[in-house]
Design a protein around this motif. Structure first.
Motif, PDB file in Angstrom:
ATOM      1  N   PHE A  64       3.844   3.845  -5.454  1.00  0.00           N
ATOM      2  CA  PHE A  64       4.362   2.494  -5.286  1.00  0.00           C
ATOM      3  C   PHE A  64       4.282   1.766  -6.617  1.00  0.00           C
ATOM      4  O   PHE A  64       3.233   1.736  -7.248  1.00  0.00           O
ATOM      5  CB  PHE A  64       3.521   1.781  -4.219  1.00  0.00           C
ATOM      6  CG  PHE A  64       3.948   0.377  -3.903  1.00  0.00           C
ATOM      7  CD1 PHE A  64       5.212   0.104  -3.426  1.00  0.00           C
ATOM      8  CD2 PHE A  64       3.064  -0.673  -4.079  1.00  0.00           C
ATOM      9  CE1 PHE A  64       5.600  -1.189  -3.123  1.00  0.00           C
ATOM     10  CE2 PHE A  64       3.434  -1.971  -3.776  1.00  0.00           C
ATOM     11  CZ  PHE A  64       4.708  -2.228  -3.301  1.00  0.00           C
ATOM     12  N   PRO A  66       4.927  -1.856  -7.824  1.00  0.00           N
ATOM     13  CA  PRO A  66       5.319  -3.247  -7.580  1.00  0.00           C
ATOM     14  C   PRO A  66       5.779  -3.899  -8.882  1.00  0.00           C
ATOM     15  O   PRO A  66       5.110  -3.778  -9.913  1.00  0.00           O
ATOM     16  CB  PRO A  66       4.031  -3.892  -7.061  1.00  0.00           C
ATOM     17  CG  PRO A  66       2.931  -3.037  -7.584  1.00  0.00           C
ATOM     18  CD  PRO A  66       3.482  -1.663  -7.759  1.00  0.00           C
ATOM     19  N   LEU A  71       6.520 -10.149  -5.835  1.00  0.00           N
ATOM     20  CA  LEU A  71       5.953  -8.993  -5.151  1.00  0.00           C
ATOM     21  C   LEU A  71       4.440  -8.918  -5.359  1.00  0.00           C
ATOM     22  O   LEU A  71       3.711  -8.525  -4.445  1.00  0.00           O
ATOM     23  CB  LEU A  71       6.620  -7.699  -5.601  1.00  0.00           C
ATOM     24  CG  LEU A  71       6.234  -6.455  -4.818  1.00  0.00           C
ATOM     25  CD1 LEU A  71       6.430  -6.639  -3.320  1.00  0.00           C
ATOM     26  CD2 LEU A  71       7.009  -5.258  -5.300  1.00  0.00           C
ATOM     27  N   ALA A  72       3.962  -9.316  -6.517  1.00  0.00           N
ATOM     28  CA  ALA A  72       2.519  -9.324  -6.759  1.00  0.00           C
ATOM     29  C   ALA A  72       1.827 -10.236  -5.749  1.00  0.00           C
ATOM     30  O   ALA A  72       0.789  -9.869  -5.186  1.00  0.00           O
ATOM     31  CB  ALA A  72       2.218  -9.771  -8.189  1.00  0.00           C
ATOM     32  N   ARG A  74       2.965 -11.039  -2.782  1.00  0.00           N
ATOM     33  CA  ARG A  74       3.103 -10.430  -1.449  1.00  0.00           C
ATOM     34  C   ARG A  74       2.106  -9.285  -1.272  1.00  0.00           C
ATOM     35  O   ARG A  74       1.490  -9.143  -0.211  1.00  0.00           O
ATOM     36  CB  ARG A  74       4.538  -9.932  -1.260  1.00  0.00           C
ATOM     37  CG  ARG A  74       4.796  -9.322   0.077  1.00  0.00           C
ATOM     38  CD  ARG A  74       4.837 -10.367   1.181  1.00  0.00           C
ATOM     39  NE  ARG A  74       5.197  -9.729   2.427  1.00  0.00           N
ATOM     40  CZ  ARG A  74       4.560  -9.915   3.567  1.00  0.00           C
ATOM     41  NH1 ARG A  74       3.583 -10.782   3.655  1.00  0.00           N
ATOM     42  NH2 ARG A  74       4.929  -9.283   4.648  1.00  0.00           N
ATOM     43  N   VAL A  75       1.930  -8.464  -2.303  1.00  0.00           N
ATOM     44  CA  VAL A  75       0.971  -7.368  -2.234  1.00  0.00           C
ATOM     45  C   VAL A  75      -0.430  -7.922  -2.011  1.00  0.00           C
ATOM     46  O   VAL A  75      -1.186  -7.421  -1.171  1.00  0.00           O
ATOM     47  CB  VAL A  75       1.022  -6.494  -3.508  1.00  0.00           C
ATOM     48  CG1 VAL A  75      -0.167  -5.546  -3.588  1.00  0.00           C
ATOM     49  CG2 VAL A  75       2.323  -5.710  -3.570  1.00  0.00           C
ATOM     50  N   LYS A  76      -0.798  -8.982  -2.731  1.00  0.00           N
ATOM     51  CA  LYS A  76      -2.113  -9.605  -2.561  1.00  0.00           C
ATOM     52  C   LYS A  76      -2.277 -10.144  -1.147  1.00  0.00           C
ATOM     53  O   LYS A  76      -3.330  -9.970  -0.521  1.00  0.00           O
ATOM     54  CB  LYS A  76      -2.275 -10.730  -3.589  1.00  0.00           C
ATOM     55  CG  LYS A  76      -3.555 -11.502  -3.459  1.00  0.00           C
ATOM     56  CD  LYS A  76      -4.762 -10.669  -3.827  1.00  0.00           C
ATOM     57  CE  LYS A  76      -6.010 -11.554  -3.840  1.00  0.00           C
ATOM     58  NZ  LYS A  76      -7.115 -10.955  -3.126  1.00  0.00           N
ATOM     59  N   GLN A  77      -1.229 -10.761  -0.615  1.00  0.00           N
ATOM     60  CA  GLN A  77      -1.277 -11.296   0.750  1.00  0.00           C
ATOM     61  C   GLN A  77      -1.526 -10.169   1.759  1.00  0.00           C
ATOM     62  O   GLN A  77      -2.357 -10.292   2.656  1.00  0.00           O
ATOM     63  CB  GLN A  77       0.027 -12.009   1.074  1.00  0.00           C
ATOM     64  CG  GLN A  77       0.098 -12.580   2.466  1.00  0.00           C
ATOM     65  CD  GLN A  77       1.467 -13.161   2.778  1.00  0.00           C
ATOM     66  OE1 GLN A  77       2.489 -12.680   2.300  1.00  0.00           O
ATOM     67  NE2 GLN A  77       1.482 -14.201   3.596  1.00  0.00           N
ATOM     68  N   ILE A  78      -0.831  -9.069   1.600  1.00  0.00           N
ATOM     69  CA  ILE A  78      -0.986  -7.937   2.513  1.00  0.00           C
ATOM     70  C   ILE A  78      -2.379  -7.317   2.380  1.00  0.00           C
ATOM     71  O   ILE A  78      -3.024  -6.983   3.382  1.00  0.00           O
ATOM     72  CB  ILE A  78       0.124  -6.892   2.280  1.00  0.00           C
ATOM     73  CG1 ILE A  78       1.456  -7.479   2.738  1.00  0.00           C
ATOM     74  CG2 ILE A  78      -0.182  -5.591   3.012  1.00  0.00           C
ATOM     75  CD1 ILE A  78       2.660  -6.676   2.313  1.00  0.00           C
ATOM     76  N   GLN A  79      -2.874  -7.196   1.142  1.00  0.00           N
ATOM     77  CA  GLN A  79      -4.232  -6.680   0.944  1.00  0.00           C
ATOM     78  C   GLN A  79      -5.240  -7.558   1.676  1.00  0.00           C
ATOM     79  O   GLN A  79      -6.150  -7.045   2.347  1.00  0.00           O
ATOM     80  CB  GLN A  79      -4.587  -6.651  -0.546  1.00  0.00           C
ATOM     81  CG  GLN A  79      -3.916  -5.565  -1.333  1.00  0.00           C
ATOM     82  CD  GLN A  79      -4.235  -5.690  -2.817  1.00  0.00           C
ATOM     83  OE1 GLN A  79      -4.271  -6.776  -3.378  1.00  0.00           O
ATOM     84  NE2 GLN A  79      -4.453  -4.550  -3.445  1.00  0.00           N
ATOM     85  N   TYR A  82      -5.008  -6.979   5.472  1.00  0.00           N
ATOM     86  CA  TYR A  82      -5.652  -5.724   5.869  1.00  0.00           C
ATOM     87  C   TYR A  82      -7.172  -5.833   5.778  1.00  0.00           C
ATOM     88  O   TYR A  82      -7.894  -5.358   6.665  1.00  0.00           O
ATOM     89  CB  TYR A  82      -5.175  -4.548   5.008  1.00  0.00           C
ATOM     90  CG  TYR A  82      -3.867  -3.956   5.451  1.00  0.00           C
ATOM     91  CD1 TYR A  82      -3.607  -3.678   6.784  1.00  0.00           C
ATOM     92  CD2 TYR A  82      -2.886  -3.635   4.524  1.00  0.00           C
ATOM     93  CE1 TYR A  82      -2.408  -3.115   7.188  1.00  0.00           C
ATOM     94  CE2 TYR A  82      -1.682  -3.074   4.917  1.00  0.00           C
ATOM     95  CZ  TYR A  82      -1.450  -2.816   6.244  1.00  0.00           C
ATOM     96  OH  TYR A  82      -0.266  -2.246   6.638  1.00  0.00           O
TER      97      TYR A  82
END
Length: 100
Positions: A64, A66, A71-72, A74-79, A82
């Motif tokens: 992946f 990013p 997107l950075a 969004r990735v932090k939000q998803i991390q 989780y």
């Protein structure tokens, strides 16, 4: 960009009127959409990763890549989502295996 975008000739279903999807399509079609990213920089990074060259040497096997501030975030939000899920449900998650 608006002149390069086409949308369906079928009208948006009533359930979608005013939704995020509807507003996003309207914004992009308006031609006022200006991407934040620099495509030349992005392509250079992609090339370097794929070819294993430059500052990206050694990252060819990554699954992946990013790219972009949006997107950075969004990735932090998803991390974070989780991590929260595992804090709340980690014990349950790891306790639903078959007993043998």
């Amino acid at each position: 960009m608006g002149n390069a975008v086409t949308v369906s000739r079928n009208p948006m279903p009533e359930d979608y009127k005013g939704s995020v999807a509807d507003r996003t399509i309207d914004h992009i079609v308006s031609g006022k959409f200006g991407p934040d990213g620099d495509k030349k920089k992005a392509v250079k990074v992609i090339y370097e990763v794929v070819m294993g060259e430059g500052v990206e040497a050694g990252h060819e096997g990554e699954r992946f890549l990013p790219l972009g501030r949006d997107l950075a975030a969004r990735v932090k939000q998803i991390q974070d989502q989780y991590a929260h899920s595992m804090e709340v449900f980690g014990d349950v998650c790891n306790n639903v295996y078959k007993d043998r």
